[in-house]
Structures are given as structure tokens and as C-alpha cells.
Write a protein that holds these residues in place. Structure first.
Motif, PDB file in Angstrom:
ATOM      1  N   ILE A  68       0.849  -1.191   0.000  1.00 27.56           N
ATOM      2  CA  ILE A  68       0.000   0.000   0.000  1.00 27.56           C
ATOM      3  C   ILE A  68       0.884   1.241   0.000  1.00 27.56           C
ATOM      4  N   GLU A  69       0.328   2.350  -0.474  1.00 30.05           N
ATOM      5  CA  GLU A  69       1.094   3.586  -0.597  1.00 30.05           C
ATOM      6  C   GLU A  69       1.595   4.051   0.769  1.00 30.05           C
ATOM      7  N   THR A  91      -3.404  -1.354   8.218  1.00 28.11           N
ATOM      8  CA  THR A  91      -4.242  -1.259   7.016  1.00 28.11           C
ATOM      9  C   THR A  91      -3.940  -2.422   6.068  1.00 28.11           C
ATOM     10  N   ALA A  92      -2.651  -2.695   5.893  1.00 28.24           N
ATOM     11  CA  ALA A  92      -2.237  -3.808   5.014  1.00 28.24           C
ATOM     12  C   ALA A  92      -2.744  -5.140   5.560  1.00 28.24           C
ATOM     13  N   LYS A 194      -7.237   1.868   8.384  1.00 30.82           N
ATOM     14  CA  LYS A 194      -8.006   2.868   7.630  1.00 30.82           C
ATOM     15  C   LYS A 194      -9.397   3.068   8.233  1.00 30.82           C
TER      16      LYS A 194
END
Length: 458
Positions: A68-69, A91-92, A194
Motif C-alpha cells: 500500500i502507498e 491497514t495492510a 483505515k
């Protein structure tokens, strides 16, 4: 698989302390013939497979961490990242839900042990799998911070709330200083993953579970367990102390030689885990405190904030004044083996639960220097409830400590004529003998297994 054994999937938060804690309970269950499927980041498996004492029953299932960014490439655990990026790793991990569903459908375990993945209980329920929240955080910490009694669904948590425990929290020495309450309020209310705060994540994870399991025993934390069971209206199971098995490796020769050059119980050993990074001034105060004691010391620390290496961050002239009796090491060390070395007399710890467990079953005295999160409450339990260690005094407002405070705490536990030292040494001996009783651990794990069998039948 026998009708008397069951199959457990393990999916802990991607932090080394959580992963190793889950591996320890996996070994205890596998020792009794139960099958374990351990879901773990792919490249982390080789680093931890030496903990697997039952490879015939414990299987590692590799999980690829989604890219992810903002998350650096090849980052898999919190040890690979600064604290500011832990939320991105969460989040990942949340994005692995579809992969975990496929794995659970294929593996068909009877139950899954989890902690931070708040979505796992609902997934497990759809698949007919029991979801057990195996909590690496102490029941005292959970009860103090996020007890239902705080009504956190109705109002946000504030610094003032956390200074004192909830109204019906068991009598104890646990209180938070302003700087600790401020830090914990920020951590628990900020996003962790998130669109969800750390606190919301924990509340859902606990409330959605079929039961909560704590790595503790009633003799040490019974009132907190009873308090939580009453507050959560959920079954609280205890796994006992879940002590790490003796290391199969031997201590590196350089440490054998260095430690062996000192008298028994004279060396200060300091280790702050894989994530604790001090500010530069506190790094220097800590080391200057060791220098001030006049005792030999081995400090295994990460470079402080802003420094590339520990060598570049040392106080001026430090190597000259501590030559021959002080070593500052910026890499991983064999903590369990060093703690059990006869020359080590004092352990200065950040109060991570794994480190405290290892220290409690060894003979070195405890100096407590908590850094973040549940470590503050762990320190109060050790110094106040159990009276097995001395905490380094800090400024209540900003948490800053001095070299004199470090030296004073070390001297308190090490000096033979210290009244405080006498109390903590006596208590440490008592609890060490208690924890090392083989009958104790077996009785708790056997009882846990029996209760898990009963859950599967219900």
C-alpha cells in the motif's frame, strides 16, 4: 487427528512480541497433540521458525503483506517500521481478509486465535469457526483503559479519564501520570488502520469474540480477570504464565567471554525490545546513569531518534570512561540466554510483557523504565502490586528521567543493604519459584484445553 484433539489457526498482529507470544502458546497446545496452522508474513517465517518445537504439528502458512502507498517495500512487522507507520501496516493486514478467508476455508480449523483483526470474528462465524481473542496485553491494562464501565461508545476518552482507573476497578497501585495518560489517549483515539481508531478496533475485537484468553494466572491477576469477565459479560479464560521454553541455542562466544570476566550478579543488562527508540537526550541520560553506578553493563539499544548508529549517539568521552566495563550494542542479542547468565544481576527493561516473563523466571533484579502503551501499567503491577522491581522516577508532566534517577533505581535493587532491594529480592524469589512450578503451567494449559473442548461442543 484424534477426536480428543483440535485444530487451531493463529493470526496475531504483525509485531514480533505478538508473534512470539502466539508461538509459545502454540507449542504448549502442540505438546498436547493439537494441530496448529500459523498464518504469518512470508519473510518473517525464517526468523521465527526456531521457536517451533513441534514442526510435525505446527505448520506455518505464509501470508503476503499487501503493498500500500506509504508502506516501505518488504515491511512485514512493526520491527521494520517507525511507530508512525504502524497504522499503515495495520491497514495492510486488514486487506488480507480475502486471503485469510480462503485459507480458513481450506484449513477448516475448529477455532482461530486472533487479536487486532477486528473483522476476523464475523468471518469465523460465517465459516462455523470459534473466534478466540488471545490477548497479549494484561487483563489489568484492558480493564483500566477500555473497560465497558468507561462508556467509550458514548463519549471520547480524555487524558483526565485515564489518570485514575474506572470506578469499580479492583484496588491496586495502578495509576497513570499525566504524560502517560496524554500519550495513551492520543494512541487509542488516533486511526489504527483505515478509518478505525485503535480503541474502536480493540472494543470490536473483544466484544465480537466467543471468549477472551489472557496469558496470566489467577494468583497474580485474579481480581482484574474477574472484573473484566463481569464488565464484558463474556467468558475470560486463562492460559497461565505460558513461559518460553528453554532456548535450544547457546550464547554467542563473545558474550560468554565478556560476561564471564565479571563476578556473579554484578552486571547490569539493559534491553528495550525491537521497537523502543529513545530520544537522543534520554538515550544519553540512560547510559550516563549506568556509568554513574560504577558497575559493569551491557546495553542492547536501538540508535536514538535522529542517529544512524548507537556509536554516533554516545555521550562525549563515554567510551573512555567506561572502557572495559561497559558495552552499548545496537543489534539484536540473545536476551533469554543473557538474563540467565550468572554474571547478570540487574535487568533494566522497558516492561514489554515478553521481557517481564523472561525476567521473572531468572534471578536478576528488575529496574522498570516503561516507554509506551501497556508498559506503564505493566510497570505499576511489577513495582506496586507484586513489588518485584523498582521503577525509574520520571517527571510526571513530560516523562523525562535523569541519569541520577537511573543510578538510584539500579542501586536500590543491587545494594545488599537497601531496604527496598531486600523487599523486591524476597518477592522476586517467591514469584520465581511459583512460576517455575511445572505443575502450575500444566494445570492452567490443561484447564484451558478442557474449556476449549467444552466451547466446541456448545
Amino acid at each position: 487427528m484424534s477426536v480428543n484433539t483440535f485444530h487451531v489457526a493463529m493470526y496475531p498482529w504483525f509485531a514480533l512480541g505478538h508473534l512470539t507470544s502466539y508461538l509459545h502458546i502454540s507449542n504448549k497446545l502442540a505438546e498436547r497433540g493439537h494441530m496448529i496452522s500459523f498464518l504469518m508474513p512470508r519473510n518473517t517465517i525464517p526468523k521465527l521458525e526456531h521457536f517451533n518445537l513441534h514442526p510435525g504439528l505446527i505448520s506455518f502458512i505464509p501470508i503476503s503483506v499487501p503493498r500500500i502507498e506509504g508502506l516501505p517495500p518488504n515491511s512485514e512487522t512493526t520491527a521494520d517500521l517507525p511507530f508512525s507507520l504502524h497504522s499503515l501496516l495495520m491497514t495492510a493486514m486488514d486487506l488480507t481478509e480475502p486471503v485469510i478467508e480462503v485459507s480458513l476455508r481450506e484449513l477448516k480449523p475448529h477455532m482461530v486465535f486472533y487479536d487486532f483483526t477486528h473483522w476476523l470474528p464475523a468471518l469465523a462465524c460465517r465459516l462455523g469457526i470459534k473466534a478466540l481473542h488471545y490477548c497479549t496485553i494484561s487483563p489489568a491494562t484492558v480493564g483500566y483503559l477500555i473497560s465497558p464501565e468507561r462508556k467509550l461508545h458514548e463519549k471520547p476518552l480524555t487524558e483526565a479519564d485515564l489518570i485514575n482507573p474506572p470506578p469499580s476497578f479492583p484496588p491496586s497501585a495502578i495509576r497513570l501520570q499525566p504524560h502517560e495518560a496524554r500519550g495513551l489517549t492520543t494512541i487509542t483515539t488516533n486511526d489504527y488502520g483505515k478509518g478505525i481508531s485503535f480503541m474502536e478496533r480493540q472494543l470490536i475485537s473483544l466484544a465480537s469474540s466467543d471468549a477472551v484468553i489472557f496469558k496470566t494466572c489467577r494468583e497474580m491477576e485474579g481480581p482484574y480477570c474477574d472484573y473484566l469477565e463481569n464488565q464484558m459479560r463474556k467468558q475470560v479464560l486463562l492460559a497461565g504464565p505460558v513461559l518460553p521454553d528453554p532456548p535450544t541455542s547457546t550464547l554467542e562466544e563473545k558474550w560468554v567471554t565478556w560476561l564471564g570476566s565479571f563476578q556473579p550478579k554484578t552486571v547490569i543488562f539493559c534491553a528495550f525490545g525491537s521497537e523502543c527508540i529513545l530520544k537522543s537526550n534520554q538515550f544519553q541520560e540512560l547510559l550516563s546513569g549506568f556509568e554513574l553506578t560504577g558497575m559493569p553493563f551491557l546495553a542492547a539499544l536501538k540508535p536514538p531518534i535522529g542517529a544512524e548508529t548507537v556509536e554516533s549517539a554516545l555521550p562525549e568521552g563515554f567510551n573512555d570512561t567506561t572502557k572495559g566495563r561497559g558495552v552499548v550494542h545496537g543489534d539484536w542479542v540473545q536476551q533469554q540466554l543473557i538474563l540467565s547468565h550468572p554474571s547478570v544481576g540487574c535487568f533494566v527493561t522497558h516492561c514489554g510483557s515478553g521481557s517481564l516473563t523472561e525476567a521473572m523466571v531468572n534471578e536478576c533484579q528488575l529496574v522498570l523504565l516503561p516507554h509506551a502503551g501497556d508498559q506503564f501499567i505493566n510497570a505499576r503491577i511489577m513495582s506496586g502490586d507484586l513489588k518485584v522491581g523498582v521503577e525509574v522516577k520520571k517527571s510526571e508532566e513530560d516523562g523525562v528521567f535523569t541519569k541520577e534517577a537511573v543510578c538510584k533505581a539500579v542501586k536500590a535493587v543491587m545494594d545488599n543493604d537497601s531496604e527496598v532491594g531486600h523487599v523486591v529480592r524476597e518477592n522476586h524469589v517467591k514469584w520465581r519459584e511459583f512460576l517455575l512450578s511445572k505443575r502450575l503451567e500444566n494445570s492452567y494449559v490443561d484447564d484451558l484445553v478442557q474449556k476449549l473442548h467444552s466451547m466446541l461442543k456448545s
